[in-house]
Design a protein around this motif. Structure first.
Motif, PDB file in Angstrom:
ATOM      1  N   ARG A   1       0.827  -1.203   0.000  1.00 25.80           N
ATOM      2  CA  ARG A   1       0.000   0.000   0.000  1.00 25.80           C
ATOM      3  C   ARG A   1       0.869   1.265   0.000  1.00 25.80           C
TER       4      ARG A   1
ATOM      5  N   ARG B   1       1.968   1.631  -3.465  1.00 24.99           N
ATOM      6  CA  ARG B   1       0.847   2.010  -4.318  1.00 24.99           C
ATOM      7  C   ARG B   1       0.477   3.483  -4.164  1.00 24.99           C
TER       8      ARG B   1
ATOM      9  N   ARG C   1      -4.860 -10.223  -2.638  1.00 28.84           N
ATOM     10  CA  ARG C   1      -4.674  -8.880  -2.086  1.00 28.84           C
ATOM     11  C   ARG C   1      -3.439  -8.209  -2.680  1.00 28.84           C
TER      12      ARG C   1
ATOM     13  N   GLU D   1      -3.276  -4.661  -5.213  1.00 31.86           N
ATOM     14  CA  GLU D   1      -2.385  -3.511  -5.037  1.00 31.86           C
ATOM     15  C   GLU D   1      -1.462  -3.349  -6.245  1.00 31.86           C
TER      16      GLU D   1
ATOM     17  N   LYS E   1      -3.122  -1.774  -9.214  1.00 35.66           N
ATOM     18  CA  LYS E   1      -3.301  -0.328  -9.020  1.00 35.66           C
ATOM     19  C   LYS E   1      -1.992   0.415  -9.285  1.00 35.66           C
TER      20      LYS E   1
END
Length: 446
Positions: free
Chosen positions: A163, A166, A197, A201, A204
Motif C-alpha cells: 500500500r 501504491r 490482495r 495492489e 493499481k
C-alpha cells in the motif's frame, strides 16, 4: 478548503449527529478532497455502536458485511457508505488482521490505528479537519509516512508495504526514510499475504500515471523478487544489440510508461520482453538475438497471471498481445493485416498497435514508428470501408452451404475458411453467386 460532500453522505452524518453521536468522513476521502481530487467513495466513522447504527438507519437498506469489526453498510440509490464505529485494534497475530477490535468513544483511537498519516484524517462541518498526525503537512511535502512507529504499522499488516508503494505511485509521492526502511525490513513477509490482495495492489500500481516508479520502489524495497521473480533476470540484462540502448528491465519500464492506463495493455507491456533473458543467442558478429522470446513471454505471462489468480479473460488478452507483439517487424500486406484484425477485433487491434509503438519508441533514440502509423491508417481504412476480414462478413453463411447439399459438420467450417482466404486475396469475390461457384468447383458433392 471547501469540502463538497455529497448529499447522500451528509444525510448519514446529519442523522447520526441528530441522535447525539459524533460522525466524520474519514481516510481516503479526506485525503483526496485536500489534494483536489474527487473521492471514489466515502467512509464514515462514528462513536455509535453497530447495533445503534442499524437502529438509526432501520428505514434504509443496510448490510452487515463487517459488523463484527464495527462496520455497517448503508445503501442509498446515490451510493453506498461504510459506517464504522470508532475502534482500537487488538494484537495482530497473523500480520494481516487484528485478533480483536475494541469499540471506542474516542476518534483518536480510531485514527491511531490507520496506516499512513495522509489516510488518518477525519472531517465534519462542525469541527473541520481532525489531523493528529500531521497528514496535511505530509500531503504538502508529498510524503508517505506511517502513523506512529512504522515498524509496528508494518508488523500489524504486511500488506501495508504494498500500500505504501501504491500510494507513492498513484500520488507521485516519496516514502519517508523510516517508513521505507520498515517496508524493506519486513518485505519478505509479503509472501505470507494472499496473492489476491497483493494482485489488487499491484494492478493499481500498474495503472498509476508513471508505473515504472512503483516498479522501481518494489525492486528497491525487496518485494519484486517475491511477487515477480521472473523479472529479476531482466534487471541489468545487456541486449547486445545496436538497435537497443537499454537493458531489458529499463526497456520494459520505458514501454510501461508509454502505454495508456489500460490494465491488460499495461500487463502486456510489463511482460512483453520477459522471455528475452532466457532466449539470448549471440551471432558471429557479437550481435544479440532473442528468437522466440515473444512465444516464451506469452507462456510466462500466462503462468504468472494464473499464479496471481487473475481472471481467465484478462490472462488471454495479455497472452495474445505478447504472442503477437513482434508482428510489428513483419511486412504485412493487406491480407496479413486483415488476418491480424480477425484475430484481435476492431478494438484490440489498436491496443496491439499501441504496445508495438511503445515498444519501438523505447528501443533507441533514433527509433522510427512511421511504418506502424501507416499500418494503423490502413487498418482504419479496412474497418471504415467495411472490408471483409472474418467469416461472418462473407456474403454466404453455413446455412447457405448446407442448402447446397453439404452435410453439417467439419466440412462447413472448412468451406467457409477456404472462402475467407479467397476473399482476403480478392475482395471482389465476396458475392454470393461467385462464392457458390467457388464452392462447387473446389468441394465436390458425393
Amino acid at each position: 478548503m471547501v469540502f463538497n460532500i455529497p448529499i447522500y453522505v451528509e444525510i448519514i452524518i446529519d442523522r447520526l449527529e441528530e441522535k447525539g453521536f459524533d460522525a466524520y468522513i474519514v481516510g481516503g476521502s479526506v485525503r483526496d478532497i485536500l489534494i483536489g481530487r474527487d473521492p471514489s467513495d466515502f467512509d464514515v466513522t462514528t462513536d455509535a455502536l453497530p447495533e445503534e447504527i442499524e437502529e438509526i438507519f432501520k428505514d434504509f437498506t443496510t448490510l452487515e458485511v463487517g459488523k463484527k469489526f464495527g462496520t455497517v453498510v448503508v445503501v442509498q440509490d446515490e451510493g453506498i457508505v461504510e459506517v464504522t464505529t470508532f475502534r482500537a485494534d487488538g494484537e495482530y497475530i497473523d500480520g494481516r488482521r487484528p485478533e480483536k477490535v475494541y469499540f471506542s468513544k474516542n476518534i483518536l483511537d480510531d485514527l491511531s490505528r490507520r496506516d499512513f498519516t495522509i489516510n488518518a484524517m477525519a472531517y465534519n462541518k462542525k469541527i473541520g479537519v481532525i489531523d493528529y498526525f500531521n497528514g496535511k503537512e505530509d500531503l504538502e511535502k508529498k510524503t508517505i509516512r506511517a502513523v506512529g512507529n512504522p515498524h509496528e504499522r508494518m508488523r500489524e499488516d504486511y500488506l501495508r508495504i504494498m500500500r505504501a508503494i501504491r500510494f507513492a505511485a498513484q500520488l507521485e509521492f516519496s516514502i519517508d526514510d523510516s517508513t521505507f526502511e520498515s517496508c524493506k525490513l519486513y518485505s519478505e513477509h509479503i509472501a505470507t499475504i494472499s496473492i489476491e490482495r497483493i494482485r489488487e495492489e499491484f494492478f493499481k500500481i500498474l495503472l498509476s500515471k508513471t508505473p515504472s516508479y512503483g516498479i522501481r520502489l518494489m525492486k528497491d524495497i525487496g518485494v519484486l523478487d517475491i511477487i515477480l521473480p521472473e523479472m529479476i533476470k531482466a534487471i541489468g540484462f545487456d541486449q547486445h544489440n545496436p538497435h537497443h540502448d537499454k537493458d531489458v528491465f529499463e526497456h520494459i519500464l520505458c514501454v510501461l510508461d508509454k502505454t495508456s492506463p489500460n490494465l491488460h495493455l499495461r500487463l502486456a507491456a510489463l511482460f512483453h520482453d520477459i522471455g528475452k533473458p532466457y532466449t539470448l543467442t549471440i551471432d558471429e558478429k557479437g550481435v544479440g538475438h532473442f528468437y522466440g522470446h515473444d512465444k516464451l513471454g506469452a507462456k510466462m505471462a500466462k503462468e504468472i497471471l494464473q499464479r496471481w489468480k487473475a481472471p481467465n479473460e484478462l490472462v488471454e488478452k495479455v497472452r495474445l498481445l505478447i504472442y503477437k507483439h513482434m508482428t510489428q517487424h513483419a511486412n504485412l500486406k493487406e491480407k496479413g493485416l486483415k488476418k491480424l484484425l480477425s484475430i484481435f477485433g476492431e478494438d484490440e487491434i489498436f491496443t496491439l498497435l499501441e504496445l508495438q509503438k511503445a515498444d519501438r519508441s523505447c528501443s533507441n533514440e533514433e527509433a522510427d514508428i512511421k511504418d506502424l502509423l501507416e499500418r494503423e491508417g490502413k487498418i482504419k481504412d479496412i474497418i471504415e470501408n467495411k472490408e471483409v476480414y472474418e467469416k461472418n462478413q462473407l456474403a454466404i453463411n453455413g446455412y447457405d452451404v448446407i442448402e447446397l447439399g453439404y452435410k453439417q459438420g467439419k466440412i462447413i467450417g472448412e468451406i467457409l475458411d477456404y472462402l475467407l482466404e479467397k476473399v482476403l486475396e480478392k475482395p471482389e469475390l465476396n458475392d454470393k453467386k461467385k462464392l457458390i461457384e467457388i464452392i462447387k468447383e473446389k468441394f465436390k458433392l458425393n
